[in-house]
Design an enzyme around this catalytic site. Structure first.
Site, PDB file in Angstrom:
ATOM      1  CB  THR A 106       1.912 -11.908   1.288  1.00  0.00           C
ATOM      2  OG1 THR A 106       0.938 -12.543   0.455  1.00  0.00           O
ATOM      3  CG2 THR A 106       3.151 -11.526   0.485  1.00  0.00           C
ATOM      4  NE  ARG A 129      -3.879   0.876   3.337  1.00  0.00           N
ATOM      5  CZ  ARG A 129      -4.095   1.556   2.210  1.00  0.00           C
ATOM      6  NH1 ARG A 129      -3.706   2.809   2.099  1.00  0.00           N
ATOM      7  NH2 ARG A 129      -4.693   0.978   1.200  1.00  0.00           N
ATOM      8  CB  SER A 134       3.762  10.773  -5.471  1.00  0.00           C
ATOM      9  OG  SER A 134       2.365  10.902  -5.616  1.00  0.00           O
ATOM     10  N   GLY A 182      -4.457  -4.900  -4.471  1.00  0.00           N
ATOM     11  CA  GLY A 182      -5.610  -4.126  -4.913  1.00  0.00           C
ATOM     12  C   GLY A 182      -5.237  -2.676  -5.004  1.00  0.00           C
ATOM     13  CG  HIS A 183      -3.522  -0.632  -7.852  1.00  0.00           C
ATOM     14  ND1 HIS A 183      -2.561  -1.590  -8.059  1.00  0.00           N
ATOM     15  CD2 HIS A 183      -3.904  -0.212  -9.064  1.00  0.00           C
ATOM     16  CE1 HIS A 183      -2.381  -1.731  -9.357  1.00  0.00           C
ATOM     17  NE2 HIS A 183      -3.185  -0.910  -9.991  1.00  0.00           N
ATOM     18  CD  GLN A 236       0.840  -9.031  -2.294  1.00  0.00           C
ATOM     19  OE1 GLN A 236       1.637  -9.695  -2.938  1.00  0.00           O
ATOM     20  NE2 GLN A 236      -0.412  -8.904  -2.670  1.00  0.00           N
ATOM     21  CE  LYS A 268       2.700  -2.704  -4.852  1.00  0.00           C
ATOM     22  NZ  LYS A 268       2.402  -2.528  -3.435  1.00  0.00           N
ATOM     23  N   GLY A 269       0.174   1.622  -6.930  1.00  0.00           N
ATOM     24  CA  GLY A 269      -0.870   1.718  -7.965  1.00  0.00           C
ATOM     25  C   GLY A 269      -0.646   2.952  -8.822  1.00  0.00           C
ATOM     26  CG  ASP A 274      -1.772  -1.223   1.323  1.00  0.00           C
ATOM     27  OD1 ASP A 274      -2.318  -1.640   0.304  1.00  0.00           O
ATOM     28  OD2 ASP A 274      -1.819  -1.802   2.421  1.00  0.00           O
TER      29      ASP A 274
HETATM   30  P1  IMP Z   1      -2.361 -12.737   2.385  1.00  0.00           P
HETATM   31  O1  IMP Z   1      -1.478 -12.205   1.314  1.00  0.00           O
HETATM   32  O2  IMP Z   1      -3.834 -12.564   2.062  1.00  0.00           O
HETATM   33  O3  IMP Z   1      -2.031 -14.146   2.782  1.00  0.00           O
HETATM   34  O4  IMP Z   1      -2.143 -11.856   3.703  1.00  0.00           O
HETATM   35  C1  IMP Z   1      -0.927 -11.900   4.433  1.00  0.00           C
HETATM   36  C2  IMP Z   1      -0.556 -10.519   4.961  1.00  0.00           C
HETATM   37  O5  IMP Z   1      -0.202  -9.689   3.849  1.00  0.00           O
HETATM   38  C3  IMP Z   1      -1.686  -9.795   5.688  1.00  0.00           C
HETATM   39  O6  IMP Z   1      -1.118  -9.013   6.719  1.00  0.00           O
HETATM   40  C4  IMP Z   1      -2.269  -8.899   4.632  1.00  0.00           C
HETATM   41  O7  IMP Z   1      -2.928  -7.770   5.179  1.00  0.00           O
HETATM   42  C5  IMP Z   1      -1.009  -8.521   3.869  1.00  0.00           C
HETATM   43  N1  IMP Z   1      -1.266  -8.154   2.465  1.00  0.00           N
HETATM   44  C6  IMP Z   1      -1.565  -8.971   1.451  1.00  0.00           C
HETATM   45  N2  IMP Z   1      -1.713  -8.277   0.317  1.00  0.00           N
HETATM   46  C7  IMP Z   1      -1.484  -7.001   0.618  1.00  0.00           C
HETATM   47  C8  IMP Z   1      -1.449  -5.792  -0.151  1.00  0.00           C
HETATM   48  O8  IMP Z   1      -1.640  -5.776  -1.381  1.00  0.00           O
HETATM   49  N3  IMP Z   1      -1.163  -4.659   0.530  1.00  0.00           N
HETATM   50  C9  IMP Z   1      -0.903  -4.653   1.883  1.00  0.00           C
HETATM   51  N4  IMP Z   1      -0.924  -5.741   2.618  1.00  0.00           N
HETATM   52  C10 IMP Z   1      -1.205  -6.908   2.005  1.00  0.00           C
END
Ligand code: IMP
Length: 430
Positions: free
Chosen positions: A238, A304, A412, A41-42, A223, A17-18, A14
């Site tokens: 992750t 957050r 930015s 997600g962005h 991520q 990057k988007g 977060d």
């Molecule tokens: P998972 O990727 O769903 O298994 O989540 C594992 C950890 O990574 C958790 O703390 C999520 O909140 C974090 N996480 C997964 N994807 C993102 C992302 O795109 N941005 C920020 N945190 C993420």
């Protein structure tokens, strides 16, 4: 010869990057995702509309850009169809999208298992997105996973599906979860194969051919580095490696092609989910930054956690990922604060350390060592060059460069594409 650019998150995801990916994606001939799945997600804003992407690469809005979902991703085909439907409904119908035949698939039981495993952890949640990312990667490495290319061979797919269900249904039963019927899943995935089949190709071959031309290729990380399965704050991470180091494996190219890496970093830090976060703030400043920076998760909507810029983390991620330039995001959010702080080191059990320890138990004991700097009051959202920044803001940028040894190549100062100041000549030319 092709030009390559890797954009990665260098903190806990977060980082914005988007926006940066979108900025460079507009100029790219090819955009490649190489790890993660629809846990990313962005949102991208342009022409007065907001578009959101989870697993589809950011070049999807440009009909001339080839978008690739690489073999290192875990692809949820149902989610790809939902994303594509949403884009179609918003008028995005002319695009090029290919999915690696070697990409692991996220199957319906993976999200069920993700939720169940979290439930079993009691108070020690990882706080996953519950999209089934961890279970899908686990199955890939346990060699019971299904791959996108399997869909193109119905008999082989049936064989692989049966093998997967034999194992997964047993596990689901043990956990008291609903099991899956072979025929129902098979029929649904054959329908999916009809829709997505033409997009499932050998993407490594596609990318390697582009590398040998004069194309501009953007590798889009998801991520952030501190969520890396190897180098992040394990187990609060992750299940993939967001680093530029995973581009070669996850896209199917030689490591020798990687020569331009942008590490996206917020001018402060945020984290969603659980896990230690040494520079975390719990006071009014956190609230102020959270509201001004709209620091709520795109996928989950969760608020957050907010903290000061952590140069220990930045040095660590830049050394792991070979970061050539920082893209310093949401810089405008810091305007108006009397003082700003940067964490230069940690103090762990009475010793000063300059790199993060390996366990979260130690990391949780780390106390940040801060330097405090003057803040700036001016609104910087309209600046077009570095020179227009207030002196205190310039000093803040210079301090980050000094503490990390990496130049700031992008600043930015707002959500719009136009609120982006490019300082690096190499990046100006991409
Ligand atoms: P998972 O990727 O769903 O298994 O989540 C594992 C950890 O990574 C958790 O703390 C999520 O909140 C974090 N996480 C997964 N994807 C993102 C992302 O795109 N941005 C920020 N945190 C993420």
């Amino acid at each position: 010869m092709s030009e390559r650019l890797v954009v990665i998150g260098s903190q806990w995801g977060d980082e914005g990057k988007g926006k940066i990916t979108d900025y460079f994606a507009c100029r790219a001939d090819m955009v490649v995702r190489y790890q993660g799945g629809n846990n990313a997600g962005h949102s991208v804003m342009f022409n007065g509309h907001k578009y959101s992407l989870q697993s589809i690469p950011s070049g999807i809005f440009n009909p001339n850009t080839v978008n690739v979902m690489g073999n290192g991703m875990v692809v949820n085909p149902e989610s790809v169809l939902v994303e594509l439907d949403r884009l179609h409904n918003q008028g995005v119908t002319d695009y090029q999208l290919y999915i690696s035949d070697r990409a692991a698939m996220v199957m319906p039981w993976h999200s069920a298992l993700d939720g169940a495993y979290e439930g079993l952890k009691g108070g020690k949640l990882i706080g996953t997105t519950k999209k089934g990312i961890g279970p899908a990667y686990s199955d890939k490495y346990s060699r019971v996973g299904l791959r996108m290319g399997d869909l193109l061979e119905p008999e082989y797919f049936a064989e692989r599906l049966q093998a997967a269900l034999d194992e997964k249904n047993m596990e689901l039963k043990m956990l008291g979860l609903p099991t899956y019927d072979f025929q129902e899943v098979y029929d649904r995935y054959m329908e999916i194969a009809k829709i997505l089949g033409p997009r499932i190709v050998d993407t490594s071959d596609l990318i390697n051919k582009a590398l040998l031309t004069d194309k501009k290729i953007l590798f889009e990380g998801a991520q952030g580095m501190m969520l890396c399965i190897d180098h992040g704050t394990y187990p609060f991470v992750t299940s993939s490696t967001p680093s530029s180091a995973s581009v070669p494996v996850g896209a199917g190219i030689s490591p020798k092609w990687i020569d331009n890496v942008v590490g996206v970093a917020k001018a402060y830090c945020t984290r969603v989910g659980e896990g230690p976060f040494p520079t975390e703030l719990h006071d009014e400043i956190a609230h102020e930054i959270r509201e001004r920076g709209h620091e709520y998760g795109t996928v989950t909507g969760r608020p957050r956690r907010v903290g000061w810029f952590d140069a220990v983390v930045a040095r660590y991620t830049s050394r792991l990922a070979g970061i050539d330039n920082w893209a310093l995001m949401l810089f405008d959010v810091l305007s108006g604060l009397d003082k700003v702080k940067i964490c230069t080191h940690y103090e762990l059990d009475g010793k000063i350390i300059d790199t993060p320890p390996s366990t979260i138990s130690k990391l949780a004991r780390c106390k940040p060592v801060f330097i405090e700097m003057e803040g700036w009051k001016e609104d910087i959202t309209g600046i077009k060059s570095f020179d227009e920044l207030p002196e205190a803001a310039k000093a803040y940028v210079a301090k980050i460069e000094e503490l990390t040894g990496v130049p700031v190549g992008v600043i930015s100062v707002g959500p719009d594409r136009t609120q982006t100041v490019i300082l690096s000549e190499k990046l100006k030319n991409f």
